[in-house]
Design a protein around this motif. Structure first.
Motif, PDB file in Angstrom:
ATOM      1  N   TRP A 144       0.854  -1.189   0.000  1.00 39.69           N
ATOM      2  CA  TRP A 144       0.000   0.000   0.000  1.00 39.69           C
ATOM      3  C   TRP A 144       0.884   1.231   0.000  1.00 39.69           C
ATOM      4  O   TRP A 144       2.077   1.166   0.282  1.00 39.69           O
ATOM      5  CB  TRP A 144      -0.975   0.024   1.180  1.00 39.69           C
ATOM      6  N   ARG A 177       0.267  16.325  10.369  1.00 37.17           N
ATOM      7  CA  ARG A 177       1.087  15.551  11.301  1.00 37.17           C
ATOM      8  C   ARG A 177       0.829  14.066  11.144  1.00 37.17           C
ATOM      9  O   ARG A 177       1.349  13.254  11.898  1.00 37.17           O
ATOM     10  CB  ARG A 177       0.792  15.979  12.739  1.00 37.17           C
ATOM     11  N   GLY A 178       0.018  13.727  10.185  1.00 36.53           N
ATOM     12  CA  GLY A 178      -0.316  12.322  10.015  1.00 36.53           C
ATOM     13  C   GLY A 178      -0.058  11.847   8.601  1.00 36.53           C
ATOM     14  O   GLY A 178       0.870  12.294   7.937  1.00 36.53           O
ATOM     15  N   PHE A 179      -0.910  10.949   8.141  1.00 45.48           N
ATOM     16  CA  PHE A 179      -0.749  10.358   6.827  1.00 45.48           C
ATOM     17  C   PHE A 179      -2.110   9.860   6.370  1.00 45.48           C
ATOM     18  O   PHE A 179      -3.043   9.727   7.165  1.00 45.48           O
ATOM     19  CB  PHE A 179       0.227   9.174   6.879  1.00 45.48           C
ATOM     20  N   GLU A 214      -5.443 -13.893   6.990  1.00 48.24           N
ATOM     21  CA  GLU A 214      -5.776 -12.839   6.028  1.00 48.24           C
ATOM     22  C   GLU A 214      -5.232 -13.247   4.674  1.00 48.24           C
ATOM     23  O   GLU A 214      -4.222 -12.727   4.213  1.00 48.24           O
ATOM     24  CB  GLU A 214      -5.141 -11.494   6.447  1.00 48.24           C
ATOM     25  N   ARG A 256       4.742   0.646   1.517  1.00 50.04           N
ATOM     26  CA  ARG A 256       5.219  -0.589   2.117  1.00 50.04           C
ATOM     27  C   ARG A 256       5.344  -1.657   1.055  1.00 50.04           C
ATOM     28  O   ARG A 256       4.440  -1.850   0.253  1.00 50.04           O
ATOM     29  CB  ARG A 256       4.269  -1.067   3.214  1.00 50.04           C
ATOM     30  N   ARG A 271      -6.566  -6.132   7.881  1.00 54.13           N
ATOM     31  CA  ARG A 271      -5.554  -6.015   8.924  1.00 54.13           C
ATOM     32  C   ARG A 271      -4.155  -5.779   8.373  1.00 54.13           C
ATOM     33  O   ARG A 271      -3.189  -5.770   9.119  1.00 54.13           O
ATOM     34  CB  ARG A 271      -5.582  -7.251   9.822  1.00 54.13           C
ATOM     35  N   VAL A 330      -3.492  -3.050   6.374  1.00 56.85           N
ATOM     36  CA  VAL A 330      -3.324  -1.608   6.200  1.00 56.85           C
ATOM     37  C   VAL A 330      -3.526  -0.917   7.550  1.00 56.85           C
ATOM     38  O   VAL A 330      -4.494  -1.201   8.254  1.00 56.85           O
ATOM     39  CB  VAL A 330      -4.352  -1.068   5.179  1.00 56.85           C
ATOM     40  N   PRO A 331      -2.604  -0.010   7.912  1.00 60.53           N
ATOM     41  CA  PRO A 331      -2.723   0.641   9.220  1.00 60.53           C
ATOM     42  C   PRO A 331      -3.972   1.516   9.328  1.00 60.53           C
ATOM     43  O   PRO A 331      -4.367   2.168   8.370  1.00 60.53           O
ATOM     44  CB  PRO A 331      -1.471   1.517   9.305  1.00 60.53           C
ATOM     45  N   HIS A 332      -4.572   1.504  10.506  1.00 62.00           N
ATOM     46  CA  HIS A 332      -5.627   2.459  10.838  1.00 62.00           C
ATOM     47  C   HIS A 332      -4.940   3.671  11.456  1.00 62.00           C
ATOM     48  O   HIS A 332      -3.964   3.534  12.187  1.00 62.00           O
ATOM     49  CB  HIS A 332      -6.590   1.860  11.858  1.00 62.00           C
ATOM     50  N   ARG A 333      -5.505   4.842  11.190  1.00 65.76           N
ATOM     51  CA  ARG A 333      -4.889   6.052  11.748  1.00 65.76           C
ATOM     52  C   ARG A 333      -5.386   6.283  13.169  1.00 65.76           C
ATOM     53  O   ARG A 333      -6.593   6.312  13.414  1.00 65.76           O
ATOM     54  CB  ARG A 333      -5.222   7.255  10.873  1.00 65.76           C
ATOM     55  N   TRP A 364       2.964   1.651  13.523  1.00 68.17           N
ATOM     56  CA  TRP A 364       3.713   2.190  12.389  1.00 68.17           C
ATOM     57  C   TRP A 364       4.035   3.656  12.614  1.00 68.17           C
ATOM     58  O   TRP A 364       3.125   4.471  12.819  1.00 68.17           O
ATOM     59  CB  TRP A 364       2.881   2.038  11.109  1.00 68.17           C
ATOM     60  N   ALA A 365       5.319   3.962  12.581  1.00 72.33           N
ATOM     61  CA  ALA A 365       5.747   5.354  12.575  1.00 72.33           C
ATOM     62  C   ALA A 365       5.916   5.741  11.108  1.00 72.33           C
ATOM     63  O   ALA A 365       6.682   5.089  10.387  1.00 72.33           O
ATOM     64  CB  ALA A 365       7.064   5.512  13.331  1.00 72.33           C
ATOM     65  N   TYR A 366       5.193   6.754  10.666  1.00 74.83           N
ATOM     66  CA  TYR A 366       5.160   7.122   9.254  1.00 74.83           C
ATOM     67  C   TYR A 366       6.566   7.202   8.668  1.00 74.83           C
ATOM     68  O   TYR A 366       7.422   7.927   9.173  1.00 74.83           O
ATOM     69  CB  TYR A 366       4.453   8.478   9.068  1.00 74.83           C
ATOM     70  N   GLU A 403       7.573  -0.360  11.166  1.00 76.39           N
ATOM     71  CA  GLU A 403       6.515  -0.920  11.978  1.00 76.39           C
ATOM     72  C   GLU A 403       7.102  -1.951  12.930  1.00 76.39           C
ATOM     73  O   GLU A 403       7.995  -2.693  12.553  1.00 76.39           O
ATOM     74  CB  GLU A 403       5.537  -1.613  11.018  1.00 76.39           C
ATOM     75  N   GLY A 449      -1.171  14.477  19.871  1.00 78.44           N
ATOM     76  CA  GLY A 449      -1.570  15.106  18.616  1.00 78.44           C
ATOM     77  C   GLY A 449      -0.974  14.429  17.398  1.00 78.44           C
ATOM     78  O   GLY A 449      -1.510  14.540  16.294  1.00 78.44           O
ATOM     79  N   ASP A 450       0.136  13.728  17.561  1.00 79.79           N
ATOM     80  CA  ASP A 450       0.739  13.022  16.431  1.00 79.79           C
ATOM     81  C   ASP A 450      -0.149  11.854  16.009  1.00 79.79           C
ATOM     82  O   ASP A 450      -0.967  11.357  16.786  1.00 79.79           O
ATOM     83  CB  ASP A 450       2.124  12.478  16.818  1.00 79.79           C
ATOM     84  N   VAL A 451       0.056  11.427  14.754  1.00 77.89           N
ATOM     85  CA  VAL A 451      -0.736  10.314  14.229  1.00 77.89           C
ATOM     86  C   VAL A 451       0.169   9.108  14.039  1.00 77.89           C
ATOM     87  O   VAL A 451       1.294   9.228  13.558  1.00 77.89           O
ATOM     88  CB  VAL A 451      -1.423  10.695  12.899  1.00 77.89           C
ATOM     89  N   VAL A 452      -0.328   7.956  14.450  1.00 80.51           N
ATOM     90  CA  VAL A 452       0.441   6.721  14.354  1.00 80.51           C
ATOM     91  C   VAL A 452      -0.437   5.685  13.664  1.00 80.51           C
ATOM     92  O   VAL A 452      -1.673   5.762  13.744  1.00 80.51           O
ATOM     93  CB  VAL A 452       0.884   6.280  15.776  1.00 80.51           C
ATOM     94  N   GLY A 453       0.179   4.754  12.954  1.00 76.49           N
ATOM     95  CA  GLY A 453      -0.585   3.692  12.299  1.00 76.49           C
ATOM     96  C   GLY A 453      -0.708   2.492  13.231  1.00 76.49           C
ATOM     97  O   GLY A 453       0.257   2.127  13.909  1.00 76.49           O
TER      98      GLY A 453
END
Lengths: 383, 274
Positions: free
Chosen positions: A98, A105-107, A144, A298, B4, B6-9, B46-48, B52, B87-91
């Protein structure tokens, strides 16, 4: 699998008949792959016509050795398997899982469904057919499973030209196929001074439909007997064998066998065996970004259990010793694979012998490991 | 792409440093949450653009949709995760694997043995034991760490022990000034506690050598091997039995584990490099 009436009537195909089959597969939208000469080896490539087959080329293989040899009979399939295997087409060495774009600050994950290619695999050896089945089991065992892709059209060519490294007769995966083999067409090449033909049997409705478009004549009893004889001779020509399943599985209980240290002295940990193996499935999942850091993706990339990274957890690799890595590869392949997937991971194709730069012979290692654990191993094979 | 993979934000909504190289973060989903997690399962964080890593759920029973993870800075990815701020976003992918399943041990005495950061994957069990206190018999918790600074959440554990009436014992391997407790390994603590082996179940998490030693000690004390569960650590990369990297003998730790009992484990930890 649906068997058509056609399936019960074997036919003979000559070069024109084979050409018609390839043409019909392309007309149906398949990209047709098969054995073809690539430099000094036979690999798998797109077949645009019968002329792309390595006609008149055979091979000479031994542990650590591969040479093309011209044949004087013009056989299309007069070779054993090369380094290349079908898994390159079905689970590519690099695959993007993907992509994501930076978003403040995200993705944000970007979904890009790829258009799957519909493949036709022509010239699949019985050992490689077994490997395809094993790979399907590996995928199916995941909670999966991968998104379903169109099942490739598979035309098996029974093996009449085993190499000295082959041992499929002992694993039960070749050199012929059983009646219930999951293939669309089963072909056996008959070549002598008078004729060059394939005995062709359809094993599915679509196989029968494709076969019906080719000019062919009915195969006689003698032709069928000749096909059986090709397979029988190929089995008889094999000089190596893998011990039976129970013996193979017992090596999982012998982690301290002295042979592991012995083979670790010879193994270079290069990972060639895992890359040529048609059933190996380990991948490394790696994240990448573009230079600006705006896009990340990835990728799953073929991995080898011979790399230190494969077993790396914080602080170091669990299998930092080469002995442990070789033990993992062989124990998994012929022993714990049974526990995990209900089958061996070895189909007797012999690739890992041929393409080992240290000429390590898997059959010889297993034989030594199942022998009395107290027996100290001797030097083993040398190139 | 299956769900499962793909990361969820998730947004970081809480961050607490728990020592020089350890942080606990709380996260909430920006959109869809991952499925409900059980104690002992793990997520892939996951750190962008960095990568991971598998991290056990530290908390699964807090407010709905709020997940808690404790991370130790031991590599590139965990360094990035420890550095996350509110406030940061992680996967987040998961949940993966088979957990502790404390509910199957209801009615029995429970022994929890934690080494170092191994206390974190055990927190959801400890929380469940408190929530369902009257479903279990005697509770014993043994915690070991290298130094007093490596002890995580001991104050919180002491409060928990006071509420639940648990027998909590803490030891360090290398004492520092101000340490007045026992010095030694967690297995030394084990030697001192009374157990009723036939009615005791154990949950053990820590370094592999500690788990192997504790497992042996518990078997020697007469616990049934199927009543002793440990949480294995391997380098899970996919979480779904595909990448092959978390194999331990016949086990795929990501699916067959990370929690296994000593029958399933057999002698797999007794041979180095397996």
């Amino acid at each position: 699998m649906v068997r058509s009436r056609h399936a019960d009537r074997p036919v003979l195909l000559d070069g024109l008949g084979l050409e018609a089959i390839l043409g019909e597969l392309r007309r149906l939208g398949h990209t047709v792959y098969g054995p073809t000469r690539r430099g000094a080896a036979i690999g798998l490539g797109e077949l645009r016509s019968v002329a792309d087959l390595p006609a008149g080329w055979g091979d000479e293989q031994a542990p650590g050795r591969y040479r093309l040899r011209p044949r004087d009979d013009g056989a299309w399939f007069g070779h054993a398997v090369g380094a290349d295997s079908w898994r390159r087409l079905l689970t590519p060495p690099r695959e993007v899982l993907w992509r994501a774009r930076r978003d403040g600050r995200g993705f944000e994950v970007v979904d890009e469904p790829a258009e799957p290619e519909t493949l036709a695999l022509v010239g699949v050896r019985p050992c490689d057919l077994a490997a395809l089945r094993i790979q399907q089991r590996v995928v199916a065992a995941s909670p999966e499973p991968a998104p379903s892709t169109p099942r490739p059209f598979v035309a098996v060519v029974e093996c009449g030209a085993p190499a000295a490294t082959c041992f499929c007769a002992s694993t039960g995966d070749g050199p012929g196929v059983d009646d219930d083999a999951d293939a669309d067409l089963v072909l056996t090449e008959l070549v002598d001074a008078d004729r060059h033909v394939l005995v062709a049997r359809a094993r599915s409705a679509r196989g029968a439909a494709v076969l019906a478009t080719a000019p062919a004549e009915p195969a006689s009893r003698d032709d069928l007997d000749a096909a059986v004889e090709v397979v029988r001779a190929a089995a008889g020509a094999q000089v190596r064998r893998l011990p039976d399943a129970d013996a193979c599985r017992s090596i999982a209980d012998r982690p301290d066998h002295p042979r592991w240290a012995d083979v670790a002295q010879r193994c270079l940990s290069c990972g060639s065996c895992t890359l040529v193996c048609p059933t190996c499935f380990c991948v490394v999942v790696a994240d990448h970004t573009d230079l600006a850091g705006e896009e990340a993706w990835r990728e799953a990339r073929w991995d080898t259990c011979f790399s230190l990274d494969h077993s790396f957890i914080h602080g170091g690799s669990i299998r930092h010793e080469l002995l442990a890595r070789y033990r993992q590869w062989l124990t998994h392949k012929v022993a714990t694979w049974w526990d995990q997937f209900g089958t061996s991971g070895c189909v007797g194709c012999g690739r890992c012998l041929t393409w080992c730069p240290a000429a390590i012979d898997l059959t010889e290692e297993v034989a030594a490991l199942v022998a009395d654990g107290a027996t100290t191993a001797t030097g083993g094979a040398s190139p | 792409m299956t769900a499962r993979l793909v990361p969820h934000r998730y947004r970081v909504v809480g961050h607490r440093a728990c020592g020089p190289d350890v942080a606990t973060i709380d996260v909430r989903p920006l959109e869809a949450a991952i499925g409900p997690a059980e104690p002992g399962q793990f997520a892939m964080l996951w750190a962008y653009g960095v990568g991971e890593v598998p991290i056990s759920f530290r908390g699964v029973d807090a407010q709905p949709r709020r997940l808690r993870f404790t991370i130790r800075d031991v590599g590139e990815v965990s360094h990035a995760l420890v550095g996350l701020r509110t406030g940061d976003v992680v996967g987040v992918r998961g949940p993966f694997g088979r957990g502790w399943r404390p509910e199957t041990e209801a009615g029995r005495d429970v022994l929890v043995v934690a080494g170092g950061i191994g206390v974190c994957p055990l927190w959801p069990v400890v929380s469940r034991l408190r929530a369902d206190r009257n479903r279990y018999g005697r509770l014993v918790v043994l915690v070991g760490a290298r130094t007093p600074a490596d002890l995580l959440d001991v104050d919180e554990l002491r409060r928990w022990a006071a509420i639940t009436g648990a027998d909590l014992r803490v030891a360090v391997d290398r004492p520092a000034p101000g340490w007045h407790g026992p010095v030694g390994l967690v297995t030394d603590l084990l030697d001192e506690v009374d157990l009723h082996p036939e009615i005791t179940s154990a949950f053990v998490c820590g370094p592999e050598v500690m788990m192997a030693a504790t497992g042996r000690a518990l078997l020697a004390r007469g616990l049934a091997p199927e009543r002793v569960r440990v949480s294995l650590e391997r380098n899970m990369a996919c979480g779904v039995r595909r990448c092959g990297r978390c194999q331990l003998g016949r086990l795929f730790v990501c699916v067959d584990g990370p929690v296994v009992d000593l029958v399933e484990l057999g002698d797999l930890l007794e041979v180095a490099g397996r």
